[in-house]
Design a protein around this motif. Structure first.
Motif, PDB file in Angstrom:
ATOM      1  N   ARG A  28       0.759  -1.274  -0.195  1.00 33.99           N
ATOM      2  CA  ARG A  28      -0.060   0.050  -0.002  1.00 33.99           C
ATOM      3  C   ARG A  28       0.635   1.021  -0.119  1.00 33.99           C
ATOM      4  O   ARG A  28       1.759   1.394   0.803  1.00 33.99           O
ATOM      5  CB  ARG A  28      -0.899   0.049   1.263  1.00 33.99           C
ATOM      6  N   GLY A  30      -0.330   4.665  -0.229  1.00 31.50           N
ATOM      7  CA  GLY A  30      -1.223   5.968   0.123  1.00 31.50           C
ATOM      8  C   GLY A  30      -0.965   6.029   1.929  1.00 31.50           C
ATOM      9  O   GLY A  30      -0.976   4.894   2.416  1.00 31.50           O
ATOM     10  N   THR A  31      -1.411   7.005   2.168  1.00 32.88           N
ATOM     11  CA  THR A  31      -1.545   7.323   3.731  1.00 32.88           C
ATOM     12  C   THR A  31      -3.162   7.685   4.214  1.00 32.88           C
ATOM     13  O   THR A  31      -3.080   7.770   5.344  1.00 32.88           O
ATOM     14  CB  THR A  31      -0.644   8.457   4.288  1.00 32.88           C
ATOM     15  N   GLY A  32      -4.023   7.706   3.189  1.00 37.70           N
ATOM     16  CA  GLY A  32      -5.402   8.264   3.671  1.00 37.70           C
ATOM     17  C   GLY A  32      -6.215   7.200   4.328  1.00 37.70           C
ATOM     18  O   GLY A  32      -5.554   6.131   4.626  1.00 37.70           O
ATOM     19  N   SER A  37      -5.106   2.492  -1.790  1.00 38.63           N
ATOM     20  CA  SER A  37      -4.893   3.809  -1.795  1.00 38.63           C
ATOM     21  C   SER A  37      -3.742   3.919  -2.392  1.00 38.63           C
ATOM     22  O   SER A  37      -2.668   3.389  -2.078  1.00 38.63           O
ATOM     23  CB  SER A  37      -4.646   4.110  -0.137  1.00 38.63           C
ATOM     24  N   LYS A  39      -0.191   6.565  -3.617  1.00 38.88           N
ATOM     25  CA  LYS A  39       0.362   7.608  -2.990  1.00 38.88           C
ATOM     26  C   LYS A  39      -0.047   9.127  -3.489  1.00 38.88           C
ATOM     27  O   LYS A  39      -0.098   9.946  -2.644  1.00 38.88           O
ATOM     28  CB  LYS A  39       1.771   7.614  -3.201  1.00 38.88           C
ATOM     29  N   ASN A  42      -4.082   9.071  -2.481  1.00 39.39           N
ATOM     30  CA  ASN A  42      -4.811   8.414  -1.305  1.00 39.39           C
ATOM     31  C   ASN A  42      -6.058   7.740  -1.503  1.00 39.39           C
ATOM     32  O   ASN A  42      -6.778   7.518  -0.498  1.00 39.39           O
ATOM     33  CB  ASN A  42      -4.822   9.567  -0.132  1.00 39.39           C
ATOM     34  N   SER A  43      -6.383   7.373  -2.652  1.00 34.94           N
ATOM     35  CA  SER A  43      -7.707   6.861  -3.028  1.00 34.94           C
ATOM     36  C   SER A  43      -7.415   5.896  -4.166  1.00 34.94           C
ATOM     37  O   SER A  43      -6.261   5.976  -5.075  1.00 34.94           O
ATOM     38  CB  SER A  43      -8.787   7.579  -2.976  1.00 34.94           C
TER      39      SER A  43
END
Length: 91
Positions: A28, A30-32, A37, A39, A42-43
């Protein structure tokens, strides 16, 4: 949550749970707060998912048009065919 902010439950087996745990830990980007997610955003957009499905189906040599919506309905149909209560599938 899904449409109308309803909580959704998705049955998964132990092997899939391990794969998803690995995704969260090692893949993964992203951080959302979305499970899947990227980067940058975030989706994941519907278009992104369908584009990736299109790439994979071409790599597999499939001639069928596969989208996330088609997969959702195929999964639901499979559950109903396996005698899962249609109300449970709907919810």
């Amino acid at each position: 949550t899904g449409k109308g902010d309803k909580e959704r439950f998705v049955p998964i087996n132990d092997k899939l749970e391990q794969i998803l745990q690995n995704y969260l830990t090692n893949v993964r980007e992203g951080t959302g707060n979305m499970f899947f997610s990227l980067k940058k955003t975030n989706s994941l957009s519907r278009q992104y998912v369908n584009r990736e499905l299109n790439k994979v189906t071409k790599q597999l040599g499939w001639n069928k048009h596969v989208t996330a919506h088609v997969l959702r309905h195929s999964f639901a149909t499979n559950l109903v065919s396996s005698n899962v209560n249609i109300v449970a599938v709907q919810k």
